[in-house]
Scaffold this motif. Structure first.
Motif, PDB file in Angstrom:
ATOM      1  N   GLY A 136       0.825  -1.202   0.000  1.00 13.14           N
ATOM      2  CA  GLY A 136       0.000   0.000   0.000  1.00 13.14           C
ATOM      3  C   GLY A 136       0.858   1.250   0.000  1.00 13.14           C
ATOM      4  N   GLY A 137       0.250   2.371   0.371  1.00 12.00           N
ATOM      5  CA  GLY A 137       0.916   3.655   0.183  1.00 12.00           C
ATOM      6  C   GLY A 137       1.881   4.057   1.281  1.00 12.00           C
ATOM      7  N   ASN A 191       5.879 -11.984  -2.584  1.00  7.50           N
ATOM      8  CA  ASN A 191       5.265 -10.877  -1.851  1.00  7.50           C
ATOM      9  C   ASN A 191       3.790 -11.215  -1.702  1.00  7.50           C
ATOM     10  N   PRO A 192       3.376 -11.606  -0.502  1.00  8.12           N
ATOM     11  CA  PRO A 192       2.011 -12.085  -0.317  1.00  8.12           C
ATOM     12  C   PRO A 192       0.942 -11.052  -0.666  1.00  8.12           C
ATOM     13  N   ALA A 193       1.345  -9.781  -0.723  1.00  4.01           N
ATOM     14  CA  ALA A 193       0.354  -8.736  -1.015  1.00  4.01           C
ATOM     15  C   ALA A 193       0.159  -8.523  -2.514  1.00  4.01           C
ATOM     16  N   LEU A 194       0.971  -9.176  -3.355  1.00  4.99           N
ATOM     17  CA  LEU A 194       0.833  -8.940  -4.792  1.00  4.99           C
ATOM     18  C   LEU A 194      -0.554  -9.383  -5.255  1.00  4.99           C
ATOM     19  N   GLY A 195      -1.283  -8.468  -5.850  1.00  2.98           N
ATOM     20  CA  GLY A 195      -2.634  -8.772  -6.287  1.00  2.98           C
ATOM     21  C   GLY A 195      -3.690  -8.132  -5.404  1.00  2.98           C
ATOM     22  N   ARG A 196      -3.244  -7.559  -4.286  1.00  2.73           N
ATOM     23  CA  ARG A 196      -4.221  -6.891  -3.413  1.00  2.73           C
ATOM     24  C   ARG A 196      -4.806  -5.657  -4.097  1.00  2.73           C
ATOM     25  N   TYR A 197      -3.995  -4.989  -4.900  1.00  2.00           N
ATOM     26  CA  TYR A 197      -4.458  -3.784  -5.594  1.00  2.00           C
ATOM     27  C   TYR A 197      -4.646  -4.077  -7.086  1.00  2.00           C
ATOM     28  N   ASP A 198      -5.677  -3.466  -7.638  1.00  2.00           N
ATOM     29  CA  ASP A 198      -6.151  -3.859  -8.968  1.00  2.00           C
ATOM     30  C   ASP A 198      -5.102  -3.815 -10.072  1.00  2.00           C
ATOM     31  N   ALA A 199      -4.322  -2.737 -10.130  1.00  2.00           N
ATOM     32  CA  ALA A 199      -3.438  -2.575 -11.292  1.00  2.00           C
ATOM     33  C   ALA A 199      -2.439  -3.730 -11.380  1.00  2.00           C
ATOM     34  N   MET A 244       0.904  13.291 -10.523  1.00  2.00           N
ATOM     35  CA  MET A 244      -0.444  13.293  -9.921  1.00  2.00           C
ATOM     36  C   MET A 244      -0.964  11.864  -9.782  1.00  2.00           C
ATOM     37  N   ASP A 245      -0.720  11.047 -10.786  1.00  2.00           N
ATOM     38  CA  ASP A 245      -1.196   9.655 -10.724  1.00  2.00           C
ATOM     39  C   ASP A 245      -0.471   8.871  -9.625  1.00  2.00           C
ATOM     40  N   ILE A 246       0.826   9.150  -9.462  1.00  2.00           N
ATOM     41  CA  ILE A 246       1.569   8.464  -8.387  1.00  2.00           C
ATOM     42  C   ILE A 246       0.959   8.850  -7.035  1.00  2.00           C
ATOM     43  N   VAL A 247       0.763  10.153  -6.853  1.00  2.00           N
ATOM     44  CA  VAL A 247       0.226  10.638  -5.567  1.00  2.00           C
ATOM     45  C   VAL A 247      -1.171  10.059  -5.311  1.00  2.00           C
ATOM     46  N   ASP A 248      -2.008  10.051  -6.342  1.00  2.00           N
ATOM     47  CA  ASP A 248      -3.364   9.487  -6.175  1.00  2.00           C
ATOM     48  C   ASP A 248      -3.278   8.013  -5.788  1.00  2.00           C
ATOM     49  N   THR A 249      -2.377   7.292  -6.417  1.00  2.00           N
ATOM     50  CA  THR A 249      -2.250   5.857  -6.137  1.00  2.00           C
ATOM     51  C   THR A 249      -1.807   5.635  -4.696  1.00  2.00           C
ATOM     52  N   VAL A 250      -0.831   6.421  -4.259  1.00  2.00           N
ATOM     53  CA  VAL A 250      -0.287   6.244  -2.899  1.00  2.00           C
ATOM     54  C   VAL A 250      -1.321   6.664  -1.848  1.00  2.00           C
ATOM     55  N   ARG A 251      -1.930   7.823  -2.070  1.00  2.00           N
ATOM     56  CA  ARG A 251      -2.873   8.333  -1.063  1.00  2.00           C
ATOM     57  C   ARG A 251      -4.200   7.589  -1.106  1.00  2.00           C
ATOM     58  N   GLY A 252      -4.491   7.033  -2.288  1.00  2.00           N
ATOM     59  CA  GLY A 252      -5.777   6.349  -2.427  1.00  2.00           C
ATOM     60  C   GLY A 252      -5.686   4.858  -2.130  1.00  2.00           C
ATOM     61  N   ALA A 253      -4.507   4.383  -1.691  1.00  2.00           N
ATOM     62  CA  ALA A 253      -4.357   2.931  -1.488  1.00  2.00           C
ATOM     63  C   ALA A 253      -5.322   2.468  -0.400  1.00  2.00           C
ATOM     64  N   ARG A 254      -6.238   1.636  -0.829  1.00  2.00           N
ATOM     65  CA  ARG A 254      -7.250   1.106   0.070  1.00  2.00           C
ATOM     66  C   ARG A 254      -6.564   0.489   1.296  1.00  2.00           C
ATOM     67  N   ASP A 255      -7.007   0.693   2.436  1.00  2.00           N
ATOM     68  CA  ASP A 255      -6.600   0.136   3.739  1.00  2.00           C
ATOM     69  C   ASP A 255      -5.197   0.509   4.244  1.00  2.00           C
ATOM     70  N   ASN A 256      -4.353   1.062   3.391  1.00  2.00           N
ATOM     71  CA  ASN A 256      -3.040   1.495   3.912  1.00  2.00           C
ATOM     72  C   ASN A 256      -2.503   2.664   3.094  1.00  2.00           C
ATOM     73  N   PRO A 257      -3.207   3.812   3.149  1.00  2.00           N
ATOM     74  CA  PRO A 257      -2.788   4.952   2.321  1.00  2.00           C
ATOM     75  C   PRO A 257      -1.481   5.559   2.817  1.00  2.00           C
TER      76      PRO A 257
END
Ligand code: GLU
Length: 577
Positions: A136-137, A191-199, A244-257
């Motif tokens: 996450g972020g 990395n057990p978290a791979l796949g947690r986020y859509d992209a 802007m897209d990097i910042v949105d991705t980091v700040r918008g990371a579901r459950d761990n922004p």
């Protein structure tokens, strides 16, 4: 893990048949690819992936410099070895300018966001679980690689900046084969978290299935990102839509922004630092200074073992192994206490390499294992700094390049954990490098830890890109590796095997690993190192047998003949003309 519906774009971009290209990688079933010593007369590239080596060579053949080749290699690695490094991460590079006889070291390490403070990894008064912090972020530092590559190009580039993007752009558009290493890392939950986020899910698990080795994949989003960077330089990354897209991705990371902002990106600068060098026998060994602990700690280990009788010992003897572990204990103890970002903390680099300080430390080495040792008191050291431990599982990549004029680059690059934060944006992964900070800012008595999080600070690294010069001041060797904090052990031992024992670079890289980070003595599973266990136990060692996954890629220059080695534990290649 979350399943998402595949878009038509992904279907189109990820479905080329594997048979359409010649197989690129040898079999990797045993986890090792036998490598031969490479030799060449003109120029050479040693990297973790054959596509990257080829791209670097193509640039050298067009008259590009080592720096030009390094940029092309890094961008191709971002595409074909995305789990390890890229523009969403950071790195360190040593550049040798043969004409000027000048060594420069470039720091492209990620930085903590200005809004981050020492409680970044504290929740409900407790330090976070490392695995929860990583995805996450929260763990994403301001990436340094784009600025660093630009800085390198300013110093040693010959071909136009945009030309260096061509190999990676073509591969991203035409498709490349998934390596056995990448396929293995996806399938084995590295990395057990791979796949947690859509992209990242969409990219690495098309149609819900993990990408398999040999599959040909395209990455048009990355090609687009690279085109912008090629045209506009790093401003295309640090400002505007990509930022802007990097910042949105980091700040918008579901459950761990996370806390990264556009201001952090806009302010990022790669920094030239003074190299850290010391004489060793007839050589001069140089590495990168803080914020990596790599250069100082590798050199400390070497210096502590300078007097050994290499003619009498062998690299796989219990006796050498024992002394290597004892020197490592001493050096890692100092590292844990003193090494951090020198822009924030006084790091006594000179004191740590002071001959009389090291002579005193050497006296602490015993025939029997000492067990954990404490840091020393080098000249110029502050007393208030404290030991810090943070785990550093393996991602990262190292490449070594030398061009026809003798200019060279030794660069280690990382997004930290395999697949970094697992956040993907515009075709590349974002790092989780902030987990290299100590999660706890203070000890039980409230004393500050040197490697605590502070706004704008760079987390301590272990990356150890190195260069060695002979008694004429000529470049002799380039080396480095991934491997978290074990990097230091891998690199120091490979240097000793080459410079002390006279092994060729491939033999030195092939050598089974032994590492001691001032804890247990780790022996590489499935290798001859295991047979040292009994002899070491007799000397009092607590032995642990484990996978030790380096990625050493090096070059040694023998009377103008270039010799190169690639790590059999990865899928890379050393090649030249
Ligand atoms: N993040 C680590 C460092 O900077 C490197 C990680 C690795 O080698 O896997 O030291």
């Amino acid at each position: 893990m979350k399943h998402t519906v595949l878009t038509l774009l992904c279907l189109l971009s990820l479905s080329l048949p594997a048979q359409s290209r010649e197989a690129r990688y040898p079999e990797f079933t045993s986890g090792r690819i036998p490598q031969q010593l490479a030799s060449a007369e003109k120029h050479m590239v040693a990297s973790a992936n054959p596509y990257a080596t080829e791209a670097g060579l193509a640039i050298l053949r067009r008259g590009g410099s080592a720096v030009d080749a390094a940029i092309a290699v890094q961008l191709v690695l971002n595409l074909v070895e995305p789990e390890s490094s890229g523009i969403g991460g950071g790195g360190f590079a040593l550049l040798w300018d043969a004409g000027k006889q000048q060594l420069s070291t470039i720091d492209g390490r990620e930085k903590a966001p200005m809004q981050a403070g020492e409680s970044l990894f504290i929740e409900n008064g407790e330090t976070m679980n490392w695995w929860e912090a990583l995805a996450g972020g929260r763990s994403v530092g301001t990436p340094g690689v784009p600025a660093m590559l630009w800085e390198m190009h300013q110093k040693g580039g010959k071909l136009p900046w945009a030309a260096l993007f061509e190999p990676a752009i073509s591969l991203a558009e035409d498709g490349f084969e998934i390596s056995p290493k990448l396929a293995h890392s996806i399938a084995n939950n590295t990395n057990p978290a791979l796949g947690r986020y859509d992209a990242a899910w969409d990219y690495f698990f098309p149609g819900g299935q993990a990408l398999k080795k040999g599959r040909v994949v395209k990455n048009p989003a990355f090609a687009d990102t690279l085109r912008r960077l090629a045209q506009l330089g790093p401003a295309a990354f640090y400002k505007g839509q990509i930022a802007m897209d990097i910042v949105d991705t980091v700040r918008g990371a579901r459950d761990n922004p996370g806390l990264l902002s556009e201001a952090d990106l806009a302010a990022y600068k790669a920094v030239e630092r003074p190299p850290v060098c010391a004489p060793w026998r007839q050589f001069r060994i140089c590495g990168m200074g803080p914020p990596t602990s790599g250069g100082v700690t590798v050199i400390q280990i070497m210096k502590l073992l300078e007097e050994l009788d290499y003619a009498r010992l062998t690299p796989m003897s219990a006796e050498f192994t024992h002394w290597f572990t004892q020197a490592s204990r001493l050096a890692y103890a100092d590292r844990d206490r003193y090494l951090a970002d020198s822009d924030f903390v006084d790091v006594p680099v000179e004191g740590l390499l002071d001959e009389s300080y090291l002579a005193g430390r050497r006296k602490l080495m015993r025939e029997q294992d000492t067990g954990p040792l404490s840091a020393g008191q080098p000249p110029g050291a502050e007393t208030a700094l404290l030991d810090a431990y943070s785990p550093e599982p393996a991602g990262t990549t190292h490449f070594s390049i030398i061009d026809a004029d003798g200019n060279a680059v030794s660069m280690t690059s990382s997004i930290e954990m395999a697949f970094g934060s697992t956040l993907m944006v515009r075709g590349f992964l974002l790092n989780n490098q902030l987990t290299d900070f100590s999660f706890a800012p203070t000890d039980q008595d409230g004393q500050k830890v040197a490697n605590r999080v502070e706004p704008g600070k760079r987390p301590r690294s272990s990356m150890s890109p190195m260069m060695v010069f002979n008694d004429q001041g000529e470049l002799y060797m380039l080396i480095g590796s991934p491997g978290g904090s074990r990097i230091i052990g891998y690199v120091a031992r490979t240097l000793l095997a080459t410079l002390g024992f006279g092994l060729d670079i491939q033999q030195a890289i092939d050598l089974p690993h032994v590492v001691n980070r001032n804890g247990s003595t780790d022996l590489e599973a499935g290798t001859a190192a295991e047979s040292l266990a009994d002899a070491l136990r007799e000397r009092g060692h607590e032995v642990s047998i484990r996978d030790l996954n380096s990625g050493l890629h090096g070059i040694v220059i023998l009377d103008h003949l270039l010799t190169g080695g690639a790590d059999p534990r990865r899928v890379g290649e050393a090649r030249g003309d």
